[in-house]
Design a protein around this motif. Sequence first.
Motif, PDB file in Angstrom:
ATOM      1  N   VAL A  92      38.857  42.461   4.992  1.00  0.00           N
ATOM      2  CA  VAL A  92      38.362  43.143   3.796  1.00  0.00           C
ATOM      3  C   VAL A  92      37.300  42.300   3.090  1.00  0.00           C
ATOM      4  O   VAL A  92      36.534  42.806   2.271  1.00  0.00           O
ATOM      5  N   VAL A  95      33.923  43.711   2.910  1.00  0.00           N
ATOM      6  CA  VAL A  95      33.669  44.637   1.793  1.00  0.00           C
ATOM      7  C   VAL A  95      33.256  43.854   0.564  1.00  0.00           C
ATOM      8  O   VAL A  95      32.309  44.207  -0.146  1.00  0.00           O
ATOM      9  N   TRP A  96      33.985  42.750   0.291  1.00  0.00           N
ATOM     10  CA  TRP A  96      33.654  41.931  -0.883  1.00  0.00           C
ATOM     11  C   TRP A  96      32.290  41.272  -0.706  1.00  0.00           C
ATOM     12  O   TRP A  96      31.565  41.074  -1.689  1.00  0.00           O
ATOM     13  N   LEU A  98      29.723  42.610   0.808  1.00  0.00           N
ATOM     14  CA  LEU A  98      28.750  43.648   0.468  1.00  0.00           C
ATOM     15  C   LEU A  98      28.659  43.819  -1.044  1.00  0.00           C
ATOM     16  O   LEU A  98      27.558  43.888  -1.617  1.00  0.00           O
TER      17      LEU A  98
END
Length: 223
Positions: A92, A95-96, A98
């Motif tokens: 994940v 995602v962080w 980005l």
Amino acid sequence: MSNPHKKPLDPAQRFSLPTRWAMFFVGIFIIAFAVAITVHAGLGTTTISSIPVVWAAASGLSLGITTFIVNGFLILGQMIILRSKFKPHMLVQFVWALLFGILCDLCLLITTWAQTDNYALSWFWVIFATILMSLGIFIQVLPNITFIAGEGIVAALVQVFPKMEFGSMKQIVDWTLVSIAALISWITMGGLVGVREGTVFAAFFIGFFVNKWRKLYLRSIGY
């Protein structure tokens, strides 16, 4: 008072889950905000953004894009360091990465007031941003819910070398990033771009201040 090294902090018992997630996102924003201030101050950016800033200058890409790519490499580094201990949910962090890249570009737009040709004022912004970034890192790491890649690789190394404090390992990682950024700058642009005296200051003191915030917090809760 018990020794904080013998009784590790468990934020899960002190904060609700929504509060922990809020702390994480607030921490990311503070870090991106601090990065943007150092870029505008012009004395070299903070350590975590040193490679993205140099790469952006050399390639013409935005800071957000290069930040995302560099964070991707840091996540791959965690996979190599942790091996079987790297769990699927840790992906994940992409995602962080980005989100962090987007915030870096956004914060560059809203902190143009930090641009200055005054050397003394530039140093004020560098010192302010260094302290602010250390606070953002501490707030982001404290909930122990997830990390952005820059702190994720520090946490991974602390697992391998558990006798090292997070802030101390942070200093080692920071100096490594600065050295790589300086090398890239010399190879691609023939000199130091984005890596200056402010970067050296940040490399010395971000980890130092993270340790200070941690000790103050532990003392405040009786550890």
